[in-house]
Design an enzyme around this catalytic site. Structure first.
Site, PDB file in Angstrom:
ATOM      1  N   HIS A  49       0.517  -1.928   0.039  1.00 51.27           N
ATOM      2  CA  HIS A  49      -0.244   0.217   0.251  1.00 51.27           C
ATOM      3  C   HIS A  49       0.952   1.119  -0.020  1.00 51.27           C
ATOM      4  O   HIS A  49       1.635   1.156   0.806  1.00 51.27           O
ATOM      5  CB  HIS A  49      -0.792   0.412   1.233  1.00 51.27           C
ATOM      6  N   ARG A  68     -13.489  12.718   4.351  1.00 53.74           N
ATOM      7  CA  ARG A  68     -11.843  13.381   4.841  1.00 53.74           C
ATOM      8  C   ARG A  68     -11.337  14.220   2.751  1.00 53.74           C
ATOM      9  O   ARG A  68     -10.693  15.566   2.971  1.00 53.74           O
ATOM     10  CB  ARG A  68     -10.857  12.505   4.522  1.00 53.74           C
ATOM     11  N   SER A  79      -6.851   3.909   8.757  1.00 53.92           N
ATOM     12  CA  SER A  79      -8.037   4.170   7.056  1.00 53.92           C
ATOM     13  C   SER A  79      -6.808   3.066   6.825  1.00 53.92           C
ATOM     14  O   SER A  79      -7.350   1.770   5.815  1.00 53.92           O
ATOM     15  CB  SER A  79      -7.683   5.587   6.739  1.00 53.92           C
ATOM     16  N   ASP A 137     -15.242   3.280   7.351  1.00 53.62           N
ATOM     17  CA  ASP A 137     -13.674   4.315   6.465  1.00 53.62           C
ATOM     18  C   ASP A 137     -14.234   4.381   5.135  1.00 53.62           C
ATOM     19  O   ASP A 137     -13.738   5.831   4.616  1.00 53.62           O
ATOM     20  CB  ASP A 137     -12.858   3.346   6.072  1.00 53.62           C
ATOM     21  N   LYS A 177      -8.813  -1.455   5.805  1.00 48.53           N
ATOM     22  CA  LYS A 177      -8.806  -1.869   4.895  1.00 48.53           C
ATOM     23  C   LYS A 177      -8.059  -3.233   4.808  1.00 48.53           C
ATOM     24  O   LYS A 177      -8.074  -4.438   4.571  1.00 48.53           O
ATOM     25  CB  LYS A 177      -8.314  -1.043   3.558  1.00 48.53           C
TER      26      LYS A 177
END
Length: 442
Positions: free
Chosen positions: A82, A168, A183, A161, A187
């Site tokens: 990520h 956001r 966040s 989320d 995930k």
């Protein structure tokens, strides 16, 4: 629960109890707390922050708002990567098929564009027919069958989320460590991973331009992963200029395909190989970084990685023909070359200006309801430190109209600075952060 009192307490610098955070998040996920109250709460957190207990409670509440993947029956390790968000960062599009082609399962849940940065989902959805809206069952079955699924958050998976992420983006409450960490990790924990590699962006185009904040973010996510038995390692990479050449959804897909065919920009390849090597080592599929790199080179040269990308696209309803013929991707109606106005050295290519420029051309969102044009953007060959001649080509602008070409030129005139002095950009790869500590590279 009286929501205004929670907002007030956090606004004034007070601390919230885990049970209060859990109730607020779950009520919001069910639609019983309105967006305007959650927006006010997020702004209070933006300015006042969360401690580690509050941050962990936020992540746990997000996880509790939905279901999770169950991949425990798979015989292979399950590793994801990520990025904290960059401009021109299409490494996920390369790594998912590349690592899956080497026998490691890659359940990759991604997001849309956030702030000035592009989103992997928006890039994937520029492929005609591609759907990332998989159910948990569909994702589990696809991963078991071909080793990879690239999915979005649905109403099943951390829906709290999903809603907060979009809010956001629309309320300028992105750049704060607890919200970013909770966040991302909500995930990733929901993917039932055995390991996670983070690409923490640093520099002017990152959400957290200060090195100490980037390291703190990495440590926070490593701790959150450890609390769920998921080992996490982080690599800090440069985002003081765009990564690769292409900036814009379909343009970035085409460049990712180019890398999987054995070509592509050198900086993009270097970052991708470093992250991929970390994924393979963390999965136990390679004994060293060097062995992992050799495995990836073989997967690319043999065509296995490219075939895996075709399998993923076809499995998710997309036109897999784009892999062999990227010309099938959406193409902008107009293209124009932007050239250097003078001889000199490229001093900077501002990634924030480029990212917001892609949005201005229609390739991103100004609010939660916007639809995007996947074809627009920039292909930028200019890099800081490059000496250029007058009238040398620096960028190709891809736009919907002649008026947008003019807008693109204006954006680039502000984003690209040419001067006479030499410059030293940030190192492309600067630090590893693990549970053991921080290790500079080089």
């Amino acid at each position: 629960m009286i929501v205004p009192r929670l907002i007030e307490r956090k606004r004034d610098g007070g601390r919230l109890e885990p049970a209060e955070i859990r109730e607020l998040v779950l009520e919001y996920a069910e639609g019983r707390v309105p967006d305007y109250q959650m927006a006010a709460f997020l702004m209070a957190v933006f300015f006042r922050g969360f401690d580690r207990t509050e941050m962990s409670a936020l992540m746990e509440a997000m996880l509790a708002s939905g279901k999770r993947l169950d991949l425990s029956r798979l015989p292979m390790p399950r590793v994801d990567k990520h990025s904290t968000g960059g401009v021109g960062d299409k490494t996920s599009l390369i790594l998912a098929p590349l690592i899956a082609s080497l026998g490691v399962a890659v359940p990759m849940m991604s997001g849309r564009g956030l702030g000035h940065t592009g989103g992997t989902l928006d890039k994937l959805e520029s492929i005609p027919g591609f759907s990332a809206a998989l159910t948990l069952t569909q994702a589990e079955q696809q991963i078991a069958r071909i080793g990879c699924a690239m999915l979005s958050q649905t109403d099943e998976i951390v829906p709290a989320d999903r809603r907060m992420y979009a809010l956001r983006d629309a309320t300028a409450t992105v750049e704060v460590i607890p919200l970013i960490a909770a966040s991302i990790m909500s995930k990733k924990i929901s993917e039932d991973l055995t390991g996670l590699v983070l690409d923490i962006k640093r520099g002017s185009g990152s959400f957290l331009p200060k090195l100490e904040d980037e390291i703190e973010l990495a440590k926070a996510m490593i701790d959150l992963g450890a609390s769920h038995g998921c080992p996490v390692v982080a690599l800090l990479t440069a985002m003081d200029r765009p990564l690769g050449h292409a900036c814009g959804n379909a343009l970035e897909v085409a460049e990712a395909i180019e890398v999987l065919k054995g070509a592509g920009p050198g900086d993009l390849i270097e970052v991708t190989m470093a992250l991929g090597a970390a994924m393979l080592v963390l999965a136990g599929a390679a004994s060293s970084q060097e062995a992992a790199r050799a495995m990836m080179v073989d997967a690319i040269n043999s065509g296995r990685a490219l075939i895996k990308l075709e399998e993923i696209i076809a499995a998710q309803g997309g036109d897999s023909g784009v892999v062999r013929d990227p010309g099938r991707l959406p193409r902008a109606a107009y293209a124009e070359t932007f050239v250097a106005k003078r001889e000199g050295v490229i001093q900077s290519v501002d990634p924030r200006a480029i990212g917001y420029g892609v949005i201005a051309l229609g390739g991103g969102r100004r609010n939660m309801e916007d639809r995007i044009d996947p074809s627009v953007g920039f292909v930028i060959t200019a890099k800081p430190g490059l000496r250029v001649a007058k009238d040398q080509s620096l960028v190709t602008i891809h736009a919907r109209s002649k008026e947008d070409l003019t807008l693109g030129r204006s954006i680039l005139e502000g984003a690209i600075v040419i001067g006479d002095s030499s410059v030293t950009p940030l190192p492309l790869l600067s630090h590893w952060v693990t549970a053991r500590g921080v290790e500079p590279i080089g």
